[in-house]
Each structure stands twice: as C-alpha cells, then as structure tokens.
Design a protein around this motif. Structure first.
Motif, short mmCIF file in Angstrom:
data_model
loop_
_atom_site.label_atom_id
_atom_site.label_comp_id
_atom_site.label_asym_id
_atom_site.label_seq_id
_atom_site.Cartn_x
_atom_site.Cartn_y
_atom_site.Cartn_z
N UNK A 137 -16.48 3.70 -76.85
CA UNK A 137 -17.14 2.49 -76.39
C UNK A 137 -17.98 1.83 -77.48
N UNK A 138 -18.76 2.59 -78.30
CA UNK A 138 -19.56 1.93 -79.35
C UNK A 138 -18.69 1.26 -80.41
N UNK A 139 -17.52 1.77 -80.69
CA UNK A 139 -16.65 1.17 -81.71
C UNK A 139 -16.16 -0.19 -81.23
N UNK A 196 -17.65 -2.14 -79.08
CA UNK A 196 -18.81 -3.03 -79.04
C UNK A 196 -19.13 -3.56 -80.44
N UNK A 197 -19.12 -2.70 -81.41
CA UNK A 197 -19.40 -3.10 -82.79
C UNK A 197 -18.33 -4.06 -83.30
N UNK A 198 -17.08 -3.79 -83.01
CA UNK A 198 -15.99 -4.67 -83.45
C UNK A 198 -16.13 -6.05 -82.80
N UNK A 199 -16.52 -6.10 -81.54
CA UNK A 199 -16.69 -7.38 -80.85
C UNK A 199 -17.86 -8.17 -81.46
N UNK A 200 -18.95 -7.47 -81.74
CA UNK A 200 -20.10 -8.14 -82.35
C UNK A 200 -19.77 -8.67 -83.73
N UNK A 201 -19.04 -7.91 -84.51
CA UNK A 201 -18.66 -8.34 -85.85
C UNK A 201 -17.73 -9.55 -85.81
N UNK A 202 -16.93 -9.64 -84.79
CA UNK A 202 -16.02 -10.76 -84.66
C UNK A 202 -16.81 -12.06 -84.46
N UNK A 203 -17.89 -12.02 -83.68
CA UNK A 203 -18.69 -13.21 -83.44
C UNK A 203 -19.60 -13.53 -84.63
#
Length: 168
Positions: free
Chosen positions: A2-4, A6-13
C-alpha cells in the motif's frame, strides 16, 4: 504494498507537466497604424530658394527680456541668512575606546595615530569616562575604509553619529 502505491501516486502529481506549444503562429497586420513617411521631392520655388550669402547684422549689448538672476539672488540670500546660525552638520566618527582610564585612552590614541596618520585621534572626557574618537566623516560610506582599518586592530571600534563643526 500500500505505501508503494501511495508514493507512486503522489510522485505522479508532483512531476512537472509538459506544455505543448501551439502550432499556429501569431500574425496581425499593423500597417494601418504606421505613419507614412514617403519621400516626395518638391521642386524649390523662388521663395524657398537657399540663400548662399546671408547678411549678418551685428547686434551688441542685447538686454534679456525674461532675466531671473535678481530673483535667484534674492532666494539665495534668504537661504544664506537662514543658515547663519547653523554651525554644525550631522556626520559620523569612529569611537575606538570608552573607559575610565586616562592612560589607556592616551595609549589607544597613539596606536590609532600610528594606523591612520592623516586622521587626528582625540580624547574626550565625558565624566566619568574617557573616549577616543577618530575622524570626522559626512557619511558612513566615507568612513568605511578607516573603520575597517581600525576594526582590525581595535575589536571594540564602532561607527557613531556625531556633529561635525563647520567652522573650527
């Protein structure tokens, strides 16, 4: 897992977005606003014929019609008269010592004279303290060079406001 995600989604934005340039270029006809400076030659007439030998008349002692020297002189005299009672100008001096020992003050004065021979250090007794001050400067910028020289030898040197007498 789950944290991976979330981090990937945040980095995309957070990633910078790419700007696409428009393929069409800007085009506008501004010729209607321009002045027309077309050169058309005009045939010289008898009235506009160039004079080859103009006659010069010498005029001596022309009196000006709109002379303001008298007005300016009167204003200048008023300013001078209003400033007669002003005997000082605000400026700066460098203080290198403040204490109650006269011998220490004289020692600081002689050391300052060795560093800056063109300036005259002076000891001022302001009861109960002796103060050693160097120089008379009209601005901080003017005092900066001497201040840096004195600050290297006297760690307590400070630039202070002072009144500089106009007539010694």
């Amino acid at each position: 897992m789950f944290p991976i995600i979330t981090i990937a989604t945040l980095l995309q934005f957070c990633a910078p977005s790419a700007k696409t340039a428009s393929s069409s270029s800007y085009n506008e006809d501004l010729s209607i606003y321009r002045n027309d400076y077309s050169t058309t030659e005009v045939a010289p007439t008898e009235e506009s014929a160039v004079v080859t030998n103009p006659t010069v008349t010498e005029v001596e002692d022309v009196e000006p019609t709109h002379d303001i020297h008298a007005d300016l002189d009167s204003v200048t005299n008023i300013i001078i008269a209003s400033r007669k009672d002003v005997n000082y100008v605000d400026g700066f001096t460098i203080q290198i010592y403040s204490g109650n020992s006269r011998d220490d003050a004289n020692g600081y004065k002689s050391r300052a004279y060795d560093l800056l021979e063109d300036q005259k250090p002076r000891v001022i007794y302001d009861q109960p303290n002796y103060k050693v001050r160097v120089g008379k400067y009209y601005s901080k910028l003017e005092a900066n060079r001497d201040y840096n020289t004195l600050k290297a030898s006297f760690s307590r040197a400070v630039l202070i406001p002072d009144r500089i007498p106009l007539r010694d």
